[in-house]
Design a protein around this motif. Sequence first.
Motif, PDB file in Angstrom:
ATOM      1  N   GLY A  49      85.992  71.842 131.806  1.00  0.00           N
ATOM      2  CA  GLY A  49      85.263  70.585 131.762  1.00  0.00           C
ATOM      3  C   GLY A  49      85.657  69.771 130.544  1.00  0.00           C
ATOM      4  O   GLY A  49      86.381  70.261 129.667  1.00  0.00           O
ATOM      5  N   VAL A  50      85.209  68.523 130.498  1.00  0.00           N
ATOM      6  CA  VAL A  50      85.523  67.652 129.359  1.00  0.00           C
ATOM      7  C   VAL A  50      84.262  66.872 128.960  1.00  0.00           C
ATOM      8  O   VAL A  50      83.310  66.785 129.731  1.00  0.00           O
ATOM      9  N   SER A  51      84.299  66.308 127.752  1.00  0.00           N
ATOM     10  CA  SER A  51      83.238  65.390 127.363  1.00  0.00           C
ATOM     11  C   SER A  51      83.605  64.004 127.904  1.00  0.00           C
ATOM     12  O   SER A  51      84.764  63.738 128.224  1.00  0.00           O
ATOM     13  N   ARG A  52      82.618  63.160 128.028  1.00  0.00           N
ATOM     14  CA  ARG A  52      82.803  61.862 128.691  1.00  0.00           C
ATOM     15  C   ARG A  52      83.979  61.011 128.171  1.00  0.00           C
ATOM     16  O   ARG A  52      84.738  60.445 128.961  1.00  0.00           O
ATOM     17  N   ASP A 105      84.762  64.115 137.621  1.00  0.00           N
ATOM     18  CA  ASP A 105      84.034  65.291 138.128  1.00  0.00           C
ATOM     19  C   ASP A 105      83.998  66.427 137.130  1.00  0.00           C
ATOM     20  O   ASP A 105      83.340  67.430 137.353  1.00  0.00           O
ATOM     21  N   LEU A 106      84.779  66.313 136.064  1.00  0.00           N
ATOM     22  CA  LEU A 106      84.820  67.388 135.074  1.00  0.00           C
ATOM     23  C   LEU A 106      83.944  67.085 133.858  1.00  0.00           C
ATOM     24  O   LEU A 106      83.918  67.854 132.904  1.00  0.00           O
ATOM     25  N   VAL A 107      83.231  65.945 133.901  1.00  0.00           N
ATOM     26  CA  VAL A 107      82.454  65.554 132.726  1.00  0.00           C
ATOM     27  C   VAL A 107      81.174  66.388 132.613  1.00  0.00           C
ATOM     28  O   VAL A 107      80.401  66.497 133.558  1.00  0.00           O
ATOM     29  N   VAL A 108      80.978  66.964 131.432  1.00  0.00           N
ATOM     30  CA  VAL A 108      79.765  67.717 131.138  1.00  0.00           C
ATOM     31  C   VAL A 108      78.865  66.832 130.272  1.00  0.00           C
ATOM     32  O   VAL A 108      79.316  66.211 129.319  1.00  0.00           O
ATOM     33  N   GLY A 109      77.589  66.753 130.631  1.00  0.00           N
ATOM     34  CA  GLY A 109      76.653  65.940 129.854  1.00  0.00           C
ATOM     35  C   GLY A 109      75.749  65.137 130.752  1.00  0.00           C
ATOM     36  O   GLY A 109      75.818  65.259 131.975  1.00  0.00           O
ATOM     37  N   SER A 114      91.052  59.031 148.498  1.00  0.00           N
ATOM     38  CA  SER A 114      91.846  60.098 147.903  1.00  0.00           C
ATOM     39  C   SER A 114      90.879  61.084 147.259  1.00  0.00           C
ATOM     40  O   SER A 114      90.157  60.733 146.326  1.00  0.00           O
ATOM     41  N   VAL A 115      90.827  62.275 147.795  1.00  0.00           N
ATOM     42  CA  VAL A 115      89.883  63.267 147.281  1.00  0.00           C
ATOM     43  C   VAL A 115      90.597  64.573 147.043  1.00  0.00           C
ATOM     44  O   VAL A 115      91.388  65.023 147.865  1.00  0.00           O
ATOM     45  N   ARG A 116      90.348  65.100 145.904  1.00  0.00           N
ATOM     46  CA  ARG A 116      90.870  66.427 145.596  1.00  0.00           C
ATOM     47  C   ARG A 116      89.622  67.289 145.389  1.00  0.00           C
ATOM     48  O   ARG A 116      88.804  67.006 144.516  1.00  0.00           O
ATOM     49  N   ARG A 117      89.435  68.259 146.254  1.00  0.00           N
ATOM     50  CA  ARG A 117      88.241  69.102 146.129  1.00  0.00           C
ATOM     51  C   ARG A 117      88.327  69.888 144.838  1.00  0.00           C
ATOM     52  O   ARG A 117      89.080  70.844 144.730  1.00  0.00           O
ATOM     53  N   SER A 118      87.599  69.445 143.843  1.00  0.00           N
ATOM     54  CA  SER A 118      87.681  70.157 142.564  1.00  0.00           C
ATOM     55  C   SER A 118      86.570  71.192 142.487  1.00  0.00           C
ATOM     56  O   SER A 118      85.599  71.145 143.234  1.00  0.00           O
ATOM     57  N   GLU A 119      86.746  72.068 141.556  1.00  0.00           N
ATOM     58  CA  GLU A 119      85.753  73.126 141.374  1.00  0.00           C
ATOM     59  C   GLU A 119      84.423  72.502 140.966  1.00  0.00           C
ATOM     60  O   GLU A 119      84.382  71.508 140.248  1.00  0.00           O
ATOM     61  N   ASP A 120      83.344  73.082 141.461  1.00  0.00           N
ATOM     62  CA  ASP A 120      82.024  72.605 141.084  1.00  0.00           C
ATOM     63  C   ASP A 120      81.655  73.248 139.748  1.00  0.00           C
ATOM     64  O   ASP A 120      81.242  74.405 139.693  1.00  0.00           O
ATOM     65  N   ALA A 151      87.498  46.821 146.679  1.00  0.00           N
ATOM     66  CA  ALA A 151      87.037  47.474 145.451  1.00  0.00           C
ATOM     67  C   ALA A 151      87.455  48.923 145.455  1.00  0.00           C
ATOM     68  O   ALA A 151      87.413  49.597 146.484  1.00  0.00           O
ATOM     69  N   LYS A 152      87.883  49.380 144.292  1.00  0.00           N
ATOM     70  CA  LYS A 152      88.171  50.802 144.133  1.00  0.00           C
ATOM     71  C   LYS A 152      86.946  51.418 143.462  1.00  0.00           C
ATOM     72  O   LYS A 152      86.440  50.881 142.469  1.00  0.00           O
ATOM     73  N   LYS A 153      86.430  52.477 144.039  1.00  0.00           N
ATOM     74  CA  LYS A 153      85.222  53.098 143.474  1.00  0.00           C
ATOM     75  C   LYS A 153      85.401  54.600 143.339  1.00  0.00           C
ATOM     76  O   LYS A 153      86.129  55.218 144.130  1.00  0.00           O
ATOM     77  N   SER A 154      84.750  55.156 142.354  1.00  0.00           N
ATOM     78  CA  SER A 154      84.821  56.605 142.150  1.00  0.00           C
ATOM     79  C   SER A 154      83.878  57.308 143.103  1.00  0.00           C
ATOM     80  O   SER A 154      82.744  56.873 143.298  1.00  0.00           O
ATOM     81  N   ILE A 155      84.351  58.390 143.692  1.00  0.00           N
ATOM     82  CA  ILE A 155      83.485  59.262 144.487  1.00  0.00           C
ATOM     83  C   ILE A 155      83.711  60.680 143.971  1.00  0.00           C
ATOM     84  O   ILE A 155      84.623  60.902 143.167  1.00  0.00           O
ATOM     85  N   ALA A 156      82.916  61.608 144.437  1.00  0.00           N
ATOM     86  CA  ALA A 156      83.087  62.984 143.986  1.00  0.00           C
ATOM     87  C   ALA A 156      84.502  63.447 144.311  1.00  0.00           C
ATOM     88  O   ALA A 156      84.922  63.363 145.460  1.00  0.00           O
ATOM     89  N   GLY A 157      85.260  63.861 143.325  1.00  0.00           N
ATOM     90  CA  GLY A 157      86.595  64.400 143.539  1.00  0.00           C
ATOM     91  C   GLY A 157      87.697  63.364 143.695  1.00  0.00           C
ATOM     92  O   GLY A 157      88.840  63.732 143.963  1.00  0.00           O
ATOM     93  N   GLY A 158      87.413  62.105 143.539  1.00  0.00           N
ATOM     94  CA  GLY A 158      88.491  61.123 143.683  1.00  0.00           C
ATOM     95  C   GLY A 158      87.984  59.701 143.761  1.00  0.00           C
ATOM     96  O   GLY A 158      87.054  59.328 143.037  1.00  0.00           O
ATOM     97  N   TYR A 159      88.609  58.917 144.628  1.00  0.00           N
ATOM     98  CA  TYR A 159      88.196  57.511 144.738  1.00  0.00           C
ATOM     99  C   TYR A 159      88.345  57.036 146.177  1.00  0.00           C
ATOM    100  O   TYR A 159      89.031  57.655 147.003  1.00  0.00           O
TER     101      TYR A 159
END
Lengths: 261, 337
Positions: free
Chosen positions: B245-248, B259-263, B206-212, A156-164
Amino acid sequence: MKSIVCVKVTPKVEQIKFDEARKTVTREGVENEINDADKNALEMALQLKERHGGTVVVLSMGPPSFESHLKLAIAMGADDAILLSDRSFGGADTYATSRVLAAAIKRMAPYDVVLCGEASADGSTEQTPPSIAEWLQVPGIMYANSIELQGNRVLAKKSIAGGYETVEAETPLLASVELGCNSPRFPDFRRKRWAEKEFKLTVWNMQDLGFSPTEVGLGGSLTEVKELRNMSSRKRRGELIGGDSKEVAARLGQIIRSVGG
Amino acid sequence: MPDTRRSAASDGSIFVFLEQTDGIMEEVSLEVLGEARRLADRQGVSVTGMVLGENVGGLAKDAASRGADVVLVGESPLLKDFATEAYLKVMLPNIRDRRPDAVLMGATRNGTALAAGLAVRIGAGLMAHVIDLEIESGTGVLLGSVPGFGGSIVAVCKCKGRPQMATVRPGIFKPLPANGSNPGVIESVPVDLRSEDVKCRIMQRSVRRSEDISRAERMVIAGLGCKDNLSLPRRLAEALGAGFGVSRPLADKGLAPKDLVVGSTGYSINAKLAVVIGVSGAAHFVSGIRDAETVIAINSDSSALIFNHADYCAKGDLFKIVPELIAAVEASGAKGA
């Protein structure tokens, strides 16, 4: 393979009004619909069925009036639908809700995957899917946006903070499905007619699941609502900025400079 | 008196799960820890933190100086990445033995899954994504404000029995500064795990540390009205030195990461200034900008609901206004002003 999809019928959130005098939510005249993320879960189950065969059963808890919504799920392609309906189920928090749903799922065993939407539009607690996984003692994959099945192995591919993340687990398992990860199909016209005229919904009550009133609904809930408060929007100035694009931009630039930030 | 409110099954303390990702403490965990300290001081009780991972001793030390009386540390290669079932297995005996009055954690995705599993396992009430915590006068019971219905209505909830549990929305509370003179006690806890306790194995990440975005001072937020072209709002964000940020719906279309969704289905922002472009203004979005000090809305649809929630309303062609605004901002050097 057998998929069970938990769907919640929720009021259209934008139609909900808060009664300031009574401190209650007014649901009169508010339309109900299948929760959006649950439609994504149903679509995922239907796609799994198309690839691997088997059946898709829709499971919901609520009053008899939810029948029409479950028939819509049948028209979309689900094979069967079960409604958990009993006055004693009312007022349940996520603990009591997940307990009843899990008991029904156990009664439907064996199954391969249980799919739920990641959150409901009304409560938005995101707690029910991981709670069901715990009651069932099966692996739980939250916020999945795709699932591949190879025998009893699931990728399964799942979303996590900053990626997947891509995670591997074995069936039976539960996955919560990310809102908007696919485009739920429209109900099939002929299936819709069949669902409305001939399909027989299965309804289970408290006795069918072997519960007592202290274990379900308000009595079986471990949280209680003390009061409701309106989160009224902050009062805003609402000042209209007029003129042509250049003038508007110049005025906005001034405002930005003055508010800093 | 605190003792009269406690059931026999509670020692009165507050237990905080401290979440780390890749060896970095989640900010919300420190926020929850600070709030736990405040609540505990009012009740005259202690705060216990728990951090699980691999080589996390440094994080425990930091937590101990930011409000925890005791920090429990569970270390194992099997705890390096978050795994609900394994984390639960290590936490359970510690919660059972210590019998805390309340268990709190951040309402991150992992925190929510862990809290829900724990609540079922120990039969505890769990309040979701609270945006406020207070102690009920007279009873000493924890009250949590739980937003619902797209964030427009808040239910003030309490738990029956002990422990009381809540997940706390990120960005609500302030962490305490490190206090070197109050180092707290760090205790190692036994970890009895086998590889089969990790039921969901991570194959790829795969993670890209985005701005909080919940902590940005300035924000530019794009909605569906920007069509599929986010370069304009992104350029404005850059010119302003603002977060983006973006809307959903834009994230659902795959045009921006979640991670950029506001709401209410994403993040709430706390910015001093929010420039909202091409957003219609549905309730679940508006709840995300409630705490912004000043809101500027630019929208081509003059009847857009967002104008009811803005301090300054630019009703006009956003594709003409925004480029002019970028030019104006760049000319005045407003970045960081």
